[in-house]
Write a protein that holds these residues in place. Structure first.
Motif, mmCIF file in Angstrom:
data_model
loop_
_atom_site.group_PDB
_atom_site.id
_atom_site.type_symbol
_atom_site.label_atom_id
_atom_site.label_comp_id
_atom_site.label_asym_id
_atom_site.label_seq_id
_atom_site.Cartn_x
_atom_site.Cartn_y
_atom_site.Cartn_z
ATOM 1 N N THR A 189 0.960 -1.326 0.288
ATOM 2 C CA THR A 189 0.173 0.156 -0.105
ATOM 3 C C THR A 189 1.121 1.231 0.134
ATOM 4 N N THR A 190 1.850 1.352 -0.050
ATOM 5 C CA THR A 190 3.262 2.278 -0.489
ATOM 6 C C THR A 190 4.066 2.091 -0.989
ATOM 7 N N GLU A 191 5.130 2.675 -1.279
ATOM 8 C CA GLU A 191 5.955 3.423 -2.693
ATOM 9 C C GLU A 191 7.133 1.433 -2.489
ATOM 10 N N PRO A 192 6.978 1.264 -3.323
ATOM 11 C CA PRO A 192 8.333 -0.321 -2.981
ATOM 12 C C PRO A 192 9.418 0.277 -2.142
ATOM 13 N N GLU A 193 9.952 1.514 -2.978
ATOM 14 C CA GLU A 193 11.157 1.742 -1.593
ATOM 15 C C GLU A 193 10.716 2.079 -0.232
ATOM 16 N N LYS A 194 9.482 2.001 0.285
ATOM 17 C CA LYS A 194 9.930 2.406 1.380
ATOM 18 C C LYS A 194 9.127 1.107 2.058
ATOM 19 N N ILE A 195 9.352 -0.329 1.211
ATOM 20 C CA ILE A 195 9.287 -1.530 2.356
ATOM 21 C C ILE A 195 10.053 -1.704 2.936
ATOM 22 N N PRO A 196 9.775 -2.842 4.152
ATOM 23 C CA PRO A 196 11.186 -3.103 5.547
ATOM 24 C C PRO A 196 12.126 -4.402 4.739
ATOM 25 N N GLU A 197 12.431 -4.576 4.724
ATOM 26 C CA GLU A 197 13.451 -5.711 4.133
ATOM 27 C C GLU A 197 13.431 -7.128 4.796
ATOM 28 N N GLY A 198 12.240 -7.016 5.767
ATOM 29 C CA GLY A 198 11.828 -8.001 6.175
ATOM 30 C C GLY A 198 10.723 -8.182 5.021
ATOM 31 N N LEU A 199 10.106 -7.618 4.821
ATOM 32 C CA LEU A 199 8.877 -7.762 4.215
ATOM 33 C C LEU A 199 9.059 -8.229 2.872
ATOM 34 N N ALA A 200 9.916 -7.255 2.699
ATOM 35 C CA ALA A 200 10.323 -7.691 1.330
ATOM 36 C C ALA A 200 10.662 -8.620 0.640
ATOM 37 N N TYR A 201 11.435 -9.688 2.122
ATOM 38 C CA TYR A 201 11.918 -10.545 1.418
ATOM 39 C C TYR A 201 10.752 -11.918 1.102
ATOM 40 N N ASN A 202 9.847 -11.905 2.007
ATOM 41 C CA ASN A 202 8.357 -12.899 2.075
ATOM 42 C C ASN A 202 8.096 -12.118 0.759
ATOM 43 N N LEU A 203 7.823 -10.727 0.176
ATOM 44 C CA LEU A 203 7.072 -10.753 -1.502
ATOM 45 C C LEU A 203 7.424 -10.854 -2.315
ATOM 46 N N ILE A 204 8.668 -10.929 -2.008
ATOM 47 C CA ILE A 204 9.314 -11.704 -3.662
ATOM 48 C C ILE A 204 8.550 -12.802 -3.573
ATOM 49 N N GLU A 205 8.986 -14.010 -2.399
ATOM 50 C CA GLU A 205 9.168 -15.248 -2.295
ATOM 51 C C GLU A 205 7.589 -15.752 -2.813
ATOM 52 N N GLN A 206 6.872 -14.896 -2.662
ATOM 53 C CA GLN A 206 5.479 -14.510 -2.759
ATOM 54 C C GLN A 206 4.975 -14.806 -4.457
ATOM 55 N N LEU A 207 5.786 -13.541 -4.808
ATOM 56 C CA LEU A 207 5.764 -13.730 -6.494
ATOM 57 C C LEU A 207 6.369 -14.513 -6.556
ATOM 58 N N LYS A 208 7.316 -15.129 -6.771
ATOM 59 C CA LYS A 208 7.529 -16.101 -7.378
ATOM 60 C C LYS A 208 7.369 -17.647 -7.375
ATOM 61 N N HIS A 209 6.396 -18.047 -6.660
ATOM 62 C CA HIS A 209 5.980 -18.809 -6.189
ATOM 63 C C HIS A 209 3.934 -18.718 -7.289
#
Length: 219
Positions: A189-209
């Motif tokens: 819900t915010t700019e991707p640049e503001k996403i925390p590192e831990g959440l970014a890791y989870n989102l990347i894995e979700q998109l890969k899936h």
């Protein structure tokens, strides 16, 4: 290192002091505890700390009280104020100095200990404040955990941001939707640049899936 860099190293050496002494209902740091925590690093870096009394002022107050037998007892309190300065000297380069003005006070009944109490008070609090040493009743491990928990989460790394953008774009192409819609679908819900590192890791894995499953469906 210059004198300022050496003082920073002293500050790094004492990140926290637990209040180990107790008087009445309160716990506190003694002057000897504070000096002992800092002195070893000062010696290692060849730093000298020289106190100097610039001015003094002694106020007295005499109070009369009656004891249990009705006898009048006088008690005089001596309030000593000291205007001071602390001078740091780099013994490896004596020309280099750093001077800090300071104020101290001490209260005594007999009168002869007022200056000593004021100097002890000044030494302890000057060192604590000079090096920004936090003090509390908790042990060092608890304090460090508290500090870590209070830190804001690390921001997304440039590598994570690049990968997240590529994956969002790839999934958008597969599903024929915009990248903004992809981000909305995964809860960004915010700019991707503001996403925390831990959440970014989870989102990347979700998109890969998602991409893996979507590619299978497409095939």
């Amino acid at each position: 290192m210059n004198i300022y860099q050496k003082l920073i190293e002293v500050r790094k050496a004492v990140p926290y002091l637990k209040k180990e002494d107790r008087g009445g209902q309160y716990s506190y740091n003694s002057s000897s505890q504070v000096v002992a925590a800092i002195r070893e690093k000062m010696d290692e870096l060849s730093l000298l700390l020289i106190p100097r009394i610039i001015d003094k002022n002694v106020l007295t107050e005499t109070v009369e009280n009656k004891d249990q037998y009705g006898n009048i007892k006088k008690r005089t309190t001596y309030f000593t104020e000291l205007t001071m300065e602390y001078k740091w000297i780099d013994a490896e380069n004596p020309e280099e100095e750093f001077i800090v003005p300071f104020y101290a006070q001490g209260v005594d009944i007999a009168g002869e200990k007022g200056v000593g109490k004021a100097l002890t008070y000044a030494e302890k609090y000057y060192l604590l404040k000079q090096f920004n040493v936090p003090t509390d009743d908790m042990d060092p491990d608890q304090f460090q955990q508290k500090v870590e928990e209070s830190k804001p989460p690390a921001p997304i790394t440039p590598e994570q941001l690049e990968e997240l953008e590529k994956l969002a774009e790839r999934f958008g192409e597969i599903r024929n939707v915009t990248k903004v819609q992809v981000y909305k679908a995964i809860g960004v819900t915010t700019e991707p640049e503001k996403i925390p590192e831990g959440l970014a890791y989870n989102l990347i894995e979700q998109l890969k899936h998602w991409i893996k499953n979507a590619t299978k469906e497409t095939a």
